[in-house]
Design a protein around this motif. Structure first.
Motif, PDB file in Angstrom:
ATOM      1  N   LEU A   1       4.622   0.538  -2.698  1.00  0.00           N
ATOM      2  CA  LEU A   1       4.265   0.370  -4.116  1.00  0.00           C
ATOM      3  C   LEU A   1       3.044   1.213  -4.493  1.00  0.00           C
ATOM      4  O   LEU A   1       2.732   1.332  -5.682  1.00  0.00           O
ATOM      5  CB  LEU A   1       3.989  -1.107  -4.419  1.00  0.00           C
ATOM      6  N   LYS A   2       2.343   1.744  -3.494  1.00  0.00           N
ATOM      7  CA  LYS A   2       1.161   2.577  -3.722  1.00  0.00           C
ATOM      8  C   LYS A   2       0.048   1.815  -4.448  1.00  0.00           C
ATOM      9  O   LYS A   2      -0.667   2.362  -5.281  1.00  0.00           O
ATOM     10  CB  LYS A   2       1.512   3.845  -4.519  1.00  0.00           C
ATOM     11  N   LEU A   3      -0.071   0.537  -4.137  1.00  0.00           N
ATOM     12  CA  LEU A   3      -1.173  -0.245  -4.703  1.00  0.00           C
ATOM     13  C   LEU A   3      -2.467   0.135  -3.971  1.00  0.00           C
ATOM     14  O   LEU A   3      -2.432   0.634  -2.844  1.00  0.00           O
ATOM     15  CB  LEU A   3      -0.893  -1.744  -4.555  1.00  0.00           C
TER      16      LEU A   3
ATOM     17  N   ARG B   1       0.814  -1.222   0.000  1.00  0.00           N
ATOM     18  CA  ARG B   1       0.000   0.000   0.000  1.00  0.00           C
ATOM     19  C   ARG B   1       0.839   1.260   0.000  1.00  0.00           C
ATOM     20  O   ARG B   1       0.573   2.213  -0.725  1.00  0.00           O
ATOM     21  CB  ARG B   1      -0.895   0.012   1.243  1.00  0.00           C
TER      22      ARG B   1
END
Lengths: 378, 299
Positions: free
Chosen positions: A372-374, A369
């Motif tokens: 990787l900023k998913l 989260r």
């Protein structure tokens, strides 16, 4: 960018190794770290560390620390102590994050009362986080603290608590807001374990000497003076503290040392085949990768919040411990599962590594989260 | 100990970015114009300039590889300074241990470095004698021509192996970065079952473990370049080779069939990663060498 140690840092490491050699019983490395948090050996070792100013070199001098602005002395300390089996027992936690949390959020009175004893090696702490129904989902905690005059009244229970049996204080999280408020409404208390209404019971476990406990709070009264930070404002303090906790235990240094020992033992016994040699090399690489990532977090922490990188580094530390335990098992000889043997301790230690201080899966969630900023998982 | 680039390193890397931006889209085969510019502007000499220059060279190779710049900058930047005090010109290649297989840029080679027991020796060679092979791993592969005449330079084989490992690992880190960036974007944008793929926790965990291995490889190779130590380089190469192999599998698996298309371009990273993961004996050889150096060399 450079990765050298200064002359002073190298000299400090040497001095520390000599101190450990002179003050720690041999064979400590084969123990599960933290297994004797309040034995005379551990307590006396910490007192001697404290007398040298080596428990909290990174704290301000006003609180019994060494006033170090650089992260490296404390990093070297943690590395060397873990590489020798972490003889500080629970006290690594005191100086690594409990003290820093008090420095960050405490009143002057709290700093004066709590910090010097920690820096001197005279205080034993435990942490009251997990509950029967709140593990990784810490926001679901149900232990309550209700204000009553100048006190709070605590009711509830905490579980899996290491070190509680001999601790003087508990760094306790309790809910002062509504039960549905999740992280909102969580308050920190610095609770004396001698408080009436606090009971401690060991939970029989397969971890051998490393004892975990069940804490119960039955109308335990804690003074307003022992509340850390504002009511309902515990969460940001805990989050900051847990950054230190994630990388505070350089398990990879202990793992690398265990790897050295099991490889040398296997070689001496003629059990080190080509597959074992290769696996050992790969496991050492995993240990050193974790070390580099943790060093990077240490530097980032000095400049501010290392953020997501701390979760990523913690996952790497768990991988290191697991990789070494795997090699140790592969190279195990006939006596290596006897209690107290290195391979036996390494198995149990690696089992703890993926859970203590937050599960491996939580580190992966947060890495996905925040690094990787998913998108947030459904 | 400092994980941030020094002002000089930051300026160096910014200069490389400027050069790459001016150069435009990467070539499909050997990028001769880019290699000529790298040479002319001194990018192959970083390791010759200072005692810690291997780290600067590693940083540059990472950056070039992320852009899929197809040049032998890794070998020239890290290995050739061991053999030649000044840039010998032309393209040099490093033959495999047995001296018989195809190597990247083999068709361009005017110099071939060969392992001969405890030493490595550089020979002149005739590029027209090189034999191309059919192999689909992005790098242009060919079996270089035979050595011509006597050796023109020598260096200890262990040192050549060490610097080659740094070059391979740095190249892998750049390709890992490229593949992970494409994967992260895909997982964020591609929706199935009404939500982005990246919102599925099963996939998040796999992507996060890839991120750990990419960062682990990056800092291992950088610290190994700083120490310029045999064991450290072998460990970094072993870790990077394993990370490379894993990324090749996982990036494709998580991309679905889209990842196979030439138009999408994931293969520009993953095929290189697969190639790098088997070069110089792969993770097994690197890890075994590291283990011998640590635990058996005194025996």
């Amino acid at each position: 960018m450079e990765f050298g140690w200064s002359e002073e840092e190298l000299a400090f490491r040497d001095e520390l190794r000599a101190f450990i050699r002179d003050n720690l019983p041999e064979g400590w490395i084969s123990r599960v770290p933290g297994e004797e948090p309040y034995s005379e050996t551990t307590v006396e070792f910490c007192r001697r560390l404290g007398a040298k100013g080596w428990l909290a070199p990174h704290w301000p001098k006003a609180y019994g620390g060494g006033g170090d602005a650089s992260p490296w002395r404390f990093t070297i300390l943690s590395e060397e102590l873990w590489a020798h089996g972490e003889p500080r027992g629970s006290q690594y936690m005191n100086t690594n994050w409990i003290g820093p949390a008090i420095i960050a959020a405490g009143t002057n009175d709290q700093k004066q009362r709590f910090l010097p004893p920690i820096a001197a090696g005279e205080a034993l702490w435990c942490q009251g986080f997990s509950e029967p129904d709140a593990g990784s989902d810490l926001g679901a905690m149900a232990t309550t603290a209700v204000r009553d005059g100048d006190d709070y009244v605590i009711n509830g229970e905490k579980v899996w608590t290491s070190y509680a049996g001999g601790s003087h204080y508990c760094f306790l999280l309790a809910r002062t807001g509504s039960p549905n408020a999740e992280a909102e409404g969580v308050t920190i208390f610095l609770l004396p374990m001698s408080t009436p209404g606090v009971s401690v019971e060991p939970i029989p476990s397969m971890l051998d000497i490393h004892v975990i406990h069940h804490l119960r709070f039955d109308n335990a009264r804690v003074s307003l003076a022992d509340r850390l930070g504002p009511e309902g404002g515990g969460w940001p303090v805990v989050r900051e503290a847990l950054v230190n906790e994630r990388v505070g235990a350089p398990r990879h240094m202990r793992a690398a040392r265990v790897l050295d020992e099991v490889v040398q033992a296997a070689a001496a016994a003629g059990r080190l085949d080509a597959a074992g040699l290769r696996a050992a090399g790969e496991a050492r690489a995993v240990c050193l990768a974790a070390r580099g990532l943790v060093h990077k977090v240490r530097q980032m922490s000095v400049k501010g919040d290392p953020g997501a990188f701390a979760y990523l580094a913690r996952a790497a530390v768990v991988q290191a411990e697991r990789a070494v335990a795997e090699v140790a098992a592969d190279l195990a000889g006939p006596g290596d599962l006897i209690s107290g043997a290195l391979t036996d301790g390494e198995f149990r230690t690696a089992l703890i590594a993926g859970l203590g201080g937050g599960s491996y899966e939580m580190q992966l969630n947060l890495t996905a989260r925040l690094w990787l900023k998913l998108p947030k998982a459904a | 100990m400092d994980f941030e680039p020094s002002p000089a390193q930051a300026e160096t890397l910014a200069g490389l970015d400027t050069l790459l931006a001016a150069h435009g889209a990467p070539a499909q085969g050997f990028d001769a114009p880019l290699f000529a510019r790298l040479r002319a502007e001194g990018w192959l000499d970083l390791a010759r300039r200072s005692p810690a220059g291997a780290l600067d060279a590693v940083l540059a190779v990472e950056r070039l590889s992320r852009q899929v710049a197809l040049t032998p900058a890794g070998l020239h930047g890290l290995v050739l300074p061991l053999l030649f005090e000044a840039d010998p010109g032309g393209v040099a290649v490093l033959a495999d241990e047995r001296g018989e297989g195809p190597v990247p840029f083999g068709a361009e080679a005017v110099l071939v470095i060969r392992y001969e027991g405890e030493t490595a020796a550089a020979y002149r060679t005739d590029p027209s004698a090189a034999r191309a092979v059919t192999a689909n791993y992005v790098y242009p592969l060919a079996i270089p021509g035979s050595p011509v005449g006597a050796a023109v330079a020598r260096a200890p084989a262990a040192a050549v192996r060490r610097r080659h490992r740094l070059a391979l690992a740095a190249e892998a880190v750049g390709a890992l970065d490229g593949a992970l960036a494409m994967l992260t974007r895909y997982l964020t944008e591609r929706e199935q079952f009404g939500r982005p793929l990246g919102a599925f926790q099963a996939l998040q965990h796999r992507a996060a473990e890839l991120a750990v291995s990419v960062e682990g490889a990056r800092w291992l190779v950088r610290t190994a370049a700083w120490s310029d130590d045999h064991e450290d380089a072998a460990l970094a190469a072993a870790y990077a080779a394993k990370a490379a192999r894993r990324m090749a599998w996982e990036a494709h698996q998580l991309h679905g069939a889209r990842g196979f298309t030439l138009a999408y371009g994931l293969h520009r990273h993953t095929l290189r990663l697969q190639f790098l993961s088997v070069t110089a004996g792969g993770a097994g050889r690197h890890a075994t060498d590291a283990a011998r150096l640590r635990w058996l060399s005194a025996a």
